[in-house]
Motif scaffolding. Structure first.
Motif, PDB file in Angstrom:
ATOM      1  N   LEU B  90       0.829  -1.208   0.000  1.00  0.00           N
ATOM      2  CA  LEU B  90       0.000   0.000   0.000  1.00  0.00           C
ATOM      3  C   LEU B  90       0.860   1.254   0.000  1.00  0.00           C
ATOM      4  O   LEU B  90       0.441   2.287  -0.518  1.00  0.00           O
ATOM      5  CB  LEU B  90      -0.923   0.001   1.224  1.00  0.00           C
ATOM      6  N   ILE B 133     -12.427   9.790  -5.874  1.00  0.00           N
ATOM      7  CA  ILE B 133     -11.476   8.697  -5.649  1.00  0.00           C
ATOM      8  C   ILE B 133     -10.137   9.242  -5.168  1.00  0.00           C
ATOM      9  O   ILE B 133      -9.387   8.543  -4.495  1.00  0.00           O
ATOM     10  CB  ILE B 133     -11.282   7.891  -6.946  1.00  0.00           C
ATOM     11  N   VAL B 135      -9.189  10.960  -2.871  1.00  0.00           N
ATOM     12  CA  VAL B 135      -8.908  10.958  -1.446  1.00  0.00           C
ATOM     13  C   VAL B 135      -8.247   9.641  -1.005  1.00  0.00           C
ATOM     14  O   VAL B 135      -7.511   9.610  -0.030  1.00  0.00           O
ATOM     15  CB  VAL B 135     -10.217  11.239  -0.675  1.00  0.00           C
ATOM     16  N   TYR B 136      -8.446   8.570  -1.781  1.00  0.00           N
ATOM     17  CA  TYR B 136      -7.861   7.279  -1.394  1.00  0.00           C
ATOM     18  C   TYR B 136      -6.344   7.322  -1.367  1.00  0.00           C
ATOM     19  O   TYR B 136      -5.725   6.723  -0.487  1.00  0.00           O
ATOM     20  CB  TYR B 136      -8.322   6.173  -2.347  1.00  0.00           C
ATOM     21  N   ILE B 139      -5.373   8.835   1.957  1.00  0.00           N
ATOM     22  CA  ILE B 139      -5.639   7.983   3.126  1.00  0.00           C
ATOM     23  C   ILE B 139      -4.686   6.806   3.148  1.00  0.00           C
ATOM     24  O   ILE B 139      -4.106   6.471   4.178  1.00  0.00           O
ATOM     25  CB  ILE B 139      -7.084   7.447   3.109  1.00  0.00           C
ATOM     26  N   ILE B 140      -4.523   6.164   1.986  1.00  0.00           N
ATOM     27  CA  ILE B 140      -3.676   4.974   1.937  1.00  0.00           C
ATOM     28  C   ILE B 140      -2.244   5.341   2.270  1.00  0.00           C
ATOM     29  O   ILE B 140      -1.573   4.649   3.056  1.00  0.00           O
ATOM     30  CB  ILE B 140      -3.781   4.312   0.545  1.00  0.00           C
ATOM     31  N   TRP B 143      -1.947   5.925   6.021  1.00  0.00           N
ATOM     32  CA  TRP B 143      -2.024   4.725   6.838  1.00  0.00           C
ATOM     33  C   TRP B 143      -0.815   3.819   6.617  1.00  0.00           C
ATOM     34  O   TRP B 143      -0.245   3.277   7.564  1.00  0.00           O
ATOM     35  CB  TRP B 143      -3.313   3.973   6.520  1.00  0.00           C
ATOM     36  N   PHE B 151      -0.512   9.814   9.459  1.00  0.00           N
ATOM     37  CA  PHE B 151      -1.895   9.385   9.670  1.00  0.00           C
ATOM     38  C   PHE B 151      -2.779  10.580  10.023  1.00  0.00           C
ATOM     39  O   PHE B 151      -3.895  10.714   9.510  1.00  0.00           O
ATOM     40  CB  PHE B 151      -1.939   8.321  10.765  1.00  0.00           C
ATOM     41  N   MET B 155      -6.027  11.874   7.962  1.00  0.00           N
ATOM     42  CA  MET B 155      -7.343  12.057   8.589  1.00  0.00           C
ATOM     43  C   MET B 155      -7.883  13.449   8.290  1.00  0.00           C
ATOM     44  O   MET B 155      -9.025  13.625   7.870  1.00  0.00           O
ATOM     45  CB  MET B 155      -7.217  11.925  10.109  1.00  0.00           C
ATOM     46  N   SER B 158      -8.779  13.765   4.503  1.00  0.00           N
ATOM     47  CA  SER B 158      -9.961  13.087   3.963  1.00  0.00           C
ATOM     48  C   SER B 158     -11.228  13.736   4.497  1.00  0.00           C
ATOM     49  O   SER B 158     -12.185  13.907   3.739  1.00  0.00           O
ATOM     50  CB  SER B 158      -9.918  11.598   4.284  1.00  0.00           C
ATOM     51  N   ALA B 159     -11.231  14.132   5.780  1.00  0.00           N
ATOM     52  CA  ALA B 159     -12.420  14.801   6.297  1.00  0.00           C
ATOM     53  C   ALA B 159     -12.665  16.102   5.542  1.00  0.00           C
ATOM     54  O   ALA B 159     -13.802  16.406   5.154  1.00  0.00           O
ATOM     55  CB  ALA B 159     -12.246  15.081   7.784  1.00  0.00           C
TER      56      ALA B 159
END
Lengths: 211, 350
Positions: B90, B133, B135-136, B139-140, B143, B151, B155, B158-159
């Protein structure tokens, strides 16, 4: 083989693979991401069926919003990967039953000609009209009451969800920007008129200047 | 003429032709785009420099013009570091997922009349879907880096992106209502008519004037969606170092960088198409064309750089307040206003 046929097999293969990985991936975050991939390929299949509105809505709603929140939750939880496998055999009967029901339903649709499905002819799309427009026209004319009812129910659900989680804490230090903007100089600052003072060199008690 | 030239090639290649022809068009869009991204970084540093009364990069090549090339080479040759505790797959999927939507969205942008890779009917929906999409990637990346700062940045981002997507989507509804189409070329064509366009001052007939509040909401939400100053709490150098990309180096970092700037140009292009008349000329006596779209995109991009140099960073709760409590209600009210306006005798859209 036509290009669309090739695309169908591509989407279908990737979708089956990712769906399988959703339930076999050890890491829950990987599982969620494979579910996203499965959604994405399902949207691709719907596009091949010329249901572009449904396909794009699937991506926008599920991939773009629901799964992001889902991913949030899964990432925040500290999931113990070992314990995840724990109840596999216990849940197997229920899971197998649901799976069997789904297979039967799919089979009913796919073999529909034996059950009189052909009595309901497929809607022919008007030529030159986009799928989105056709859907909107039906939704806002023939089905406007059910549609509005559904939206009111959703609204009630939103308000209920907000009310369930809304707690007014007393100790928060949040500020209201309107109050902050409305502050005037006189609220914070006092200007005092006073006579000016002459600065004189400091002297010690004997009258001499300190070293 | 074009068809006469292409016909023998088409015959020779047979069924492979549509694939190759599309690939060629994609290359024709992406290569200038990547060059624009490179020089947008240079232009940003120059503009910020001038606004700070500095000179900005001026060492590499004449007037510093080779600076972005040198930066690119530097990033290319740097080691790509993989943190020991990172999620191996990832960690590398993150940057790819960040840049792919930023490039894929260009498929439906009309550069001039008929100059569009995919002239699809649901163009606006496609933009919204592919945009969501993006935003992935963040996030990925956040994380998979397995780091607190990354992280937290993910967060926040994405919010913020999900919140402002709501405002952007609602703002676009007004545009769809007045142009009664989801096709981007049709939206641009819809702005070519009107009282002012007939008088030869077409720029007053574009969507920005009748939909002024929505235009403002869309423009500001665009900046927030890009995670750029003054909404750049995602990177927040003073708090969380660099957000989701703090662990990345070399080319994997460069991918995030490219994605951010490609997205900037894209948002500027979307603002131009939806509100500023796309490729249309502002006055009647000049012909429309790609030139005007480029001018409008550049103007919006300059606005992005300008506010970066001007405004301090928003506090996070105020970003959320602005999105949910100001922009969303404003766009909802304006949808109602436009609806009533369109149905009233005073309508300017027929």
């Amino acid at each position: 083989m036509e290009f669309t046929t090739f695309l169908f097999y591509l989407f279908a293969a990737v979708m089956l693979f990712s769906a399988l990985r959703v339930i076999t991936a050890r890491n829950p975050v990987h599982a969620v991401l494979f579910l996203v991939l499965a959604f994405f390929n399902a949207a691709g299949l719907w596009l091949l069926l010329q249901a572009e509105f449904l396909a794009i809505a699937l991506i926008m709603v599920y991939v773009g919003a629901v799964m992001v929140l889902f991913l949030f939750v899964v990432m925040m939880l500290d999931i113990n990967i070992e314990r995840l496998r724990h109840g596999f055999w216990g849940h197997l009967p229920l899971g197998a039953t649901i799976g069997a029901i789904m297979v039967v339903e799919m089979a009913t649709v796919l073999t529909g000609k034996y059950f009189g499905l052909s009595n309901f002819p497929a809607h022919a799309l008007p030529v030159g009209e986009s799928n989105t427009k056709a859907l909107a026209r039906i939704l806002f004319t023939d089905y406007v009451y059910p549609f509005e009812l559904a939206s009111v129910i959703l609204l009630v659900a939103i308000i209920a969800a907000v009310m369930l989680t809304l707690r007014h804490r007393k100790d928060t230090k949040g500020m209201r920007p309107s109050d902050q903007v409305a502050v005037k100089r006189s609220d914070r600052l006092r200007i005092v008129a006073m006579a000016s003072e002459n600065e004189s060199p400091a002297t010690d008690s004997k009258g001499g200047t300190p070293l | 003429m074009m068809n006469a030239f292409l016909a023998p090639i088409q015959q020779w290649l047979g069924p492979v032709f549509p694939l190759l022809w599309t690939l060629l068009k994609i290359v024709l869009i992406l290569v200038p785009l990547m060059l624009s991204v490179a020089y947008l970084t240079f232009w940003e540093r120059k503009v910020l420099g001038w606004m700070h009364v500095r000179i900005g990069p001026n060492r590499v090549g004449p007037w510093g013009l080779l600076q972005p090339i040198a930066d690119g080479l530097k990033l290319f040759f740097k080691e790509v570091i993989l943190p020991k505790v990172a999620d191996r797959e990832l960690y590398f999927v993150g940057p790819v997922l960040a840049i792919a939507p930023a490039l894929a969205m260009w498929a439906v942008i009309p550069f001039s009349d008929g100059w569009v890779l995919a002239n699809i009917d649901a163009g606006v929906l496609y933009l919204l879907a592919v945009g969501s999409i993006g935003v992935y990637g963040i996030i990925i990346a956040g994380w998979a880096s397995n780091s607190k700062y990354a992280f937290l940045g993910a967060m926040r981002s994405s919010a913020q992106m999900i919140s402002y997507e709501v405002a952007m989507g609602l703002a676009l509804i007004s545009v769809l209502m007045v142009s009664s189409s989801l096709n981007l070329s049709a939206i641009v064509h819809g702005q070519a008519h009107g009282y002012f366009a007939a008088q030869g001052i077409g720029f007053l007939s574009w969507n920005w004037l009748p939909l002024l509040p929505v235009f403002a909401v869309y423009l500001i939400s665009g900046v927030a969606e890009l995670n750029r100053a003054p909404f750049d709490v995602v990177e927040g150098e003073s708090e969380i170092v660099a957000g989701h990309m703090v662990e990345y180096s070399g080319m994997s970092f460069a991918m995030f960088f490219l994605a951010e700037y490609a997205n900037m140009i894209l948002v500027a292009a979307m603002v131009s198409v939806f509100f500023l008349g796309g490729w249309l000329s502002p006055v009647g006596f000049l012909p429309g064309g790609f030139f005007w779209l480029a001018v409008k995109i550049s103007a919006v991009l300059f606005f992005f750089l300008w506010i970066r140099a001007t405004f301090p960073r928003y506090r996070y709760d105020q970003i959320m307040r602005l999105g949910w409590k100001v922009f969303v209600p404003l766009t909802l009210v304006w949808i109602l206003v436009v609806g009533v306006w369109m149905m009233s005798p005073l309508t300017i859209w027929k």
